[in-house]
Design a protein around this motif. Sequence first.
Motif, PDB file in Angstrom:
ATOM      1  N   PHE A 138       3.218 -66.900 -63.965  1.00  0.00           N
ATOM      2  CA  PHE A 138       2.400 -67.924 -63.321  1.00  0.00           C
ATOM      3  C   PHE A 138       3.124 -69.275 -63.209  1.00  0.00           C
ATOM      4  O   PHE A 138       2.580 -70.209 -62.630  1.00  0.00           O
ATOM      5  CB  PHE A 138       1.095 -68.127 -64.105  1.00  0.00           C
ATOM      6  CG  PHE A 138       0.252 -66.892 -64.229  1.00  0.00           C
ATOM      7  CD1 PHE A 138      -0.596 -66.507 -63.200  1.00  0.00           C
ATOM      8  CD2 PHE A 138       0.317 -66.097 -65.363  1.00  0.00           C
ATOM      9  CE1 PHE A 138      -1.372 -65.363 -63.311  1.00  0.00           C
ATOM     10  CE2 PHE A 138      -0.461 -64.959 -65.491  1.00  0.00           C
ATOM     11  CZ  PHE A 138      -1.304 -64.586 -64.455  1.00  0.00           C
ATOM     12  N   ARG A 139       4.343 -69.358 -63.750  1.00  0.00           N
ATOM     13  CA  ARG A 139       5.040 -70.641 -63.822  1.00  0.00           C
ATOM     14  C   ARG A 139       6.255 -70.668 -62.892  1.00  0.00           C
ATOM     15  O   ARG A 139       7.340 -71.102 -63.261  1.00  0.00           O
ATOM     16  CB  ARG A 139       5.455 -70.926 -65.256  1.00  0.00           C
ATOM     17  CG  ARG A 139       4.299 -70.926 -66.255  1.00  0.00           C
ATOM     18  CD  ARG A 139       4.799 -71.201 -67.656  1.00  0.00           C
ATOM     19  NE  ARG A 139       5.384 -72.547 -67.763  1.00  0.00           N
ATOM     20  CZ  ARG A 139       6.170 -72.919 -68.764  1.00  0.00           C
ATOM     21  NH1 ARG A 139       6.487 -72.061 -69.718  1.00  0.00           N
ATOM     22  NH2 ARG A 139       6.666 -74.136 -68.800  1.00  0.00           N
ATOM     23  N   VAL A 140       6.052 -70.239 -61.664  1.00  0.00           N
ATOM     24  CA  VAL A 140       7.146 -70.209 -60.696  1.00  0.00           C
ATOM     25  C   VAL A 140       7.694 -71.608 -60.433  1.00  0.00           C
ATOM     26  O   VAL A 140       8.906 -71.804 -60.294  1.00  0.00           O
ATOM     27  CB  VAL A 140       6.676 -69.573 -59.371  1.00  0.00           C
ATOM     28  CG1 VAL A 140       7.799 -69.576 -58.345  1.00  0.00           C
ATOM     29  CG2 VAL A 140       6.178 -68.159 -59.608  1.00  0.00           C
ATOM     30  N   ASN A 141       6.815 -72.585 -60.350  1.00  0.00           N
ATOM     31  CA  ASN A 141       7.223 -73.952 -60.002  1.00  0.00           C
ATOM     32  C   ASN A 141       7.687 -74.768 -61.195  1.00  0.00           C
ATOM     33  O   ASN A 141       8.053 -75.933 -61.042  1.00  0.00           O
ATOM     34  CB  ASN A 141       6.062 -74.681 -59.326  1.00  0.00           C
ATOM     35  CG  ASN A 141       5.513 -73.935 -58.127  1.00  0.00           C
ATOM     36  OD1 ASN A 141       4.317 -73.743 -58.012  1.00  0.00           O
ATOM     37  ND2 ASN A 141       6.379 -73.505 -57.227  1.00  0.00           N
ATOM     38  N   SER A 142       7.701 -74.179 -62.382  1.00  0.00           N
ATOM     39  CA  SER A 142       8.048 -74.923 -63.584  1.00  0.00           C
ATOM     40  C   SER A 142       9.514 -75.358 -63.570  1.00  0.00           C
ATOM     41  O   SER A 142      10.400 -74.628 -63.105  1.00  0.00           O
ATOM     42  CB  SER A 142       7.779 -74.074 -64.825  1.00  0.00           C
ATOM     43  OG  SER A 142       8.236 -74.720 -65.993  1.00  0.00           O
ATOM     44  N   VAL A 209      17.457 -86.427 -58.514  1.00  0.00           N
ATOM     45  CA  VAL A 209      16.256 -87.264 -58.565  1.00  0.00           C
ATOM     46  C   VAL A 209      15.156 -86.505 -59.296  1.00  0.00           C
ATOM     47  O   VAL A 209      14.468 -87.054 -60.163  1.00  0.00           O
ATOM     48  CB  VAL A 209      15.808 -87.661 -57.150  1.00  0.00           C
ATOM     49  CG1 VAL A 209      14.544 -88.519 -57.209  1.00  0.00           C
ATOM     50  CG2 VAL A 209      16.925 -88.407 -56.420  1.00  0.00           C
ATOM     51  N   THR A 210      14.994 -85.254 -58.941  1.00  0.00           N
ATOM     52  CA  THR A 210      14.109 -84.335 -59.655  1.00  0.00           C
ATOM     53  C   THR A 210      14.869 -83.032 -59.852  1.00  0.00           C
ATOM     54  O   THR A 210      15.745 -82.687 -59.044  1.00  0.00           O
ATOM     55  CB  THR A 210      12.803 -84.077 -58.882  1.00  0.00           C
ATOM     56  OG1 THR A 210      13.128 -83.535 -57.590  1.00  0.00           O
ATOM     57  CG2 THR A 210      12.007 -85.362 -58.705  1.00  0.00           C
ATOM     58  N   PRO A 211      14.567 -82.266 -60.888  1.00  0.00           N
ATOM     59  CA  PRO A 211      15.282 -81.005 -61.105  1.00  0.00           C
ATOM     60  C   PRO A 211      15.040 -80.031 -59.959  1.00  0.00           C
ATOM     61  O   PRO A 211      13.992 -80.075 -59.299  1.00  0.00           O
ATOM     62  CB  PRO A 211      14.671 -80.479 -62.414  1.00  0.00           C
ATOM     63  CG  PRO A 211      14.052 -81.663 -63.073  1.00  0.00           C
ATOM     64  CD  PRO A 211      13.591 -82.552 -61.963  1.00  0.00           C
ATOM     65  N   PRO A 212      15.993 -79.138 -59.686  1.00  0.00           N
ATOM     66  CA  PRO A 212      15.748 -78.092 -58.685  1.00  0.00           C
ATOM     67  C   PRO A 212      14.488 -77.314 -59.034  1.00  0.00           C
ATOM     68  O   PRO A 212      14.254 -77.005 -60.204  1.00  0.00           O
ATOM     69  CB  PRO A 212      16.998 -77.211 -58.788  1.00  0.00           C
ATOM     70  CG  PRO A 212      18.053 -78.095 -59.370  1.00  0.00           C
ATOM     71  CD  PRO A 212      17.334 -79.037 -60.286  1.00  0.00           C
ATOM     72  N   GLN A 213      13.696 -77.026 -58.019  1.00  0.00           N
ATOM     73  CA  GLN A 213      12.398 -76.382 -58.254  1.00  0.00           C
ATOM     74  C   GLN A 213      12.202 -75.216 -57.297  1.00  0.00           C
ATOM     75  O   GLN A 213      12.435 -75.344 -56.089  1.00  0.00           O
ATOM     76  CB  GLN A 213      11.269 -77.394 -58.066  1.00  0.00           C
ATOM     77  CG  GLN A 213       9.883 -76.846 -58.350  1.00  0.00           C
ATOM     78  CD  GLN A 213       8.796 -77.862 -58.077  1.00  0.00           C
ATOM     79  OE1 GLN A 213       8.869 -78.609 -57.103  1.00  0.00           O
ATOM     80  NE2 GLN A 213       7.795 -77.916 -58.939  1.00  0.00           N
ATOM     81  N   ILE A 214      11.799 -74.091 -57.838  1.00  0.00           N
ATOM     82  CA  ILE A 214      11.465 -72.937 -57.002  1.00  0.00           C
ATOM     83  C   ILE A 214      10.063 -73.149 -56.442  1.00  0.00           C
ATOM     84  O   ILE A 214       9.095 -73.258 -57.200  1.00  0.00           O
ATOM     85  CB  ILE A 214      11.526 -71.633 -57.798  1.00  0.00           C
ATOM     86  CG1 ILE A 214      12.941 -71.417 -58.357  1.00  0.00           C
ATOM     87  CG2 ILE A 214      11.115 -70.449 -56.933  1.00  0.00           C
ATOM     88  CD1 ILE A 214      13.065 -70.222 -59.266  1.00  0.00           C
ATOM     89  N   VAL A 215       9.942 -73.198 -55.128  1.00  0.00           N
ATOM     90  CA  VAL A 215       8.638 -73.432 -54.513  1.00  0.00           C
ATOM     91  C   VAL A 215       8.049 -72.160 -53.910  1.00  0.00           C
ATOM     92  O   VAL A 215       6.852 -72.087 -53.645  1.00  0.00           O
ATOM     93  CB  VAL A 215       8.721 -74.535 -53.431  1.00  0.00           C
ATOM     94  CG1 VAL A 215       9.133 -75.864 -54.057  1.00  0.00           C
ATOM     95  CG2 VAL A 215       9.680 -74.149 -52.316  1.00  0.00           C
ATOM     96  N   SER A 216       8.917 -71.155 -53.694  1.00  0.00           N
ATOM     97  CA  SER A 216       8.428 -69.917 -53.101  1.00  0.00           C
ATOM     98  C   SER A 216       9.403 -68.806 -53.466  1.00  0.00           C
ATOM     99  O   SER A 216      10.618 -69.013 -53.458  1.00  0.00           O
ATOM    100  CB  SER A 216       8.319 -70.057 -51.574  1.00  0.00           C
ATOM    101  OG  SER A 216       7.693 -68.937 -50.994  1.00  0.00           O
ATOM    102  N   ILE A 217       8.873 -67.635 -53.801  1.00  0.00           N
ATOM    103  CA  ILE A 217       9.734 -66.502 -54.157  1.00  0.00           C
ATOM    104  C   ILE A 217       9.100 -65.224 -53.623  1.00  0.00           C
ATOM    105  O   ILE A 217       7.877 -65.061 -53.654  1.00  0.00           O
ATOM    106  CB  ILE A 217       9.963 -66.427 -55.683  1.00  0.00           C
ATOM    107  CG1 ILE A 217      11.042 -65.406 -56.027  1.00  0.00           C
ATOM    108  CG2 ILE A 217       8.669 -66.145 -56.429  1.00  0.00           C
ATOM    109  CD1 ILE A 217      11.547 -65.517 -57.454  1.00  0.00           C
ATOM    110  N   ARG A 218       9.944 -64.338 -53.098  1.00  0.00           N
ATOM    111  CA  ARG A 218       9.466 -63.073 -52.538  1.00  0.00           C
ATOM    112  C   ARG A 218      10.426 -61.953 -52.933  1.00  0.00           C
ATOM    113  O   ARG A 218      11.622 -62.178 -53.146  1.00  0.00           O
ATOM    114  CB  ARG A 218       9.399 -63.145 -51.003  1.00  0.00           C
ATOM    115  CG  ARG A 218       8.472 -64.202 -50.443  1.00  0.00           C
ATOM    116  CD  ARG A 218       7.010 -63.880 -50.659  1.00  0.00           C
ATOM    117  NE  ARG A 218       6.159 -64.848 -49.997  1.00  0.00           N
ATOM    118  CZ  ARG A 218       5.704 -65.964 -50.576  1.00  0.00           C
ATOM    119  NH1 ARG A 218       6.017 -66.217 -51.839  1.00  0.00           N
ATOM    120  NH2 ARG A 218       4.948 -66.804 -49.909  1.00  0.00           N
TER     121      ARG A 218
END
Length: 297
Positions: A138-142, A209-218
């Motif tokens: 549930f923490r894809v965007n973490s 500026v902000t850490p790399p973030q996964i916003v979508s995964i398939r």
Amino acid sequence: MFRPPPCHSVLLRSFASPRPVFGHGRRFYAQFKVDKTAEDFDNLSTDEQLERLTKLNASAENNPDVDLWSLNADLLDLHVPEPVIRAAGKPLSLRTRVNNFLANQVNHFKNIFSMYRLAKARSLPGVDTPKALRPGIFRVNSTSDTAWVAPLRRIAATTYNQVYRALADGDVRTIKKLTTKPYTSHLQALLKSRTSPNQRFKWTLYSEVTPPQIVSIRTIEGHLGRGGPKLGNRLVIQALIRFDTMQALEIYSRQGDLISPKESSIPRRVTEYLALEKRMWYDAPWKIKQQMFERSG
């Protein structure tokens, strides 16, 4: 007045000219090139298509361990997060807000499903997942260093750095190793567009500026060979990463003189979304496949 940060594609246009282009540029929907093999197949007559499929099927029967169908995979339905309050400094209508909110929620649930599938197949890099149904899916965007996606985020950051340093250095070998179509073709076109072989480019990543973030995964089953792969599994994974960095691009002569304006040495904020892909049956690195863009509003 609010203005969006420059897209990295705008920054990269400076490779085509002695004068770097640092602007805020418009942002468009992503447009994806169709694989050339698929284009050729579509141009064939029905009889020619059937003949080609028959030959492929016969080859697959004789070579059950080889997946003859694993051509260049299309970009999956990765999703750039939609604004739900304002876009490009302008308020959104109620209908647009609702539609964007629902699109974001659909992406969220697809992320969870894909994470569950990856965890079940133990295909998340650097993470052992003996049980798939855990809070980690549930923490894809973490952006936490303890999240299941943390190793993948580190891989993405390293790949990002290596690819754009290779682009600045004209290192075609590294570009081909760490990118795939259509992004490989895009970067090669940028290299060919350089106006003078006497120019040297220096790309510097100053900070995040902000850490790399996964916003979508398939994830999908991409290996369709009857015998299955000898290495890994059948899955194709694509992850859309948001990079938000401070960086600069400078151009020098061979003598070491700065050709670009002094302003090019000032770090600029660059925010972009890059899709990375991994075929789990190949002993190959994660590769940048495509750049996607936010709505312009």
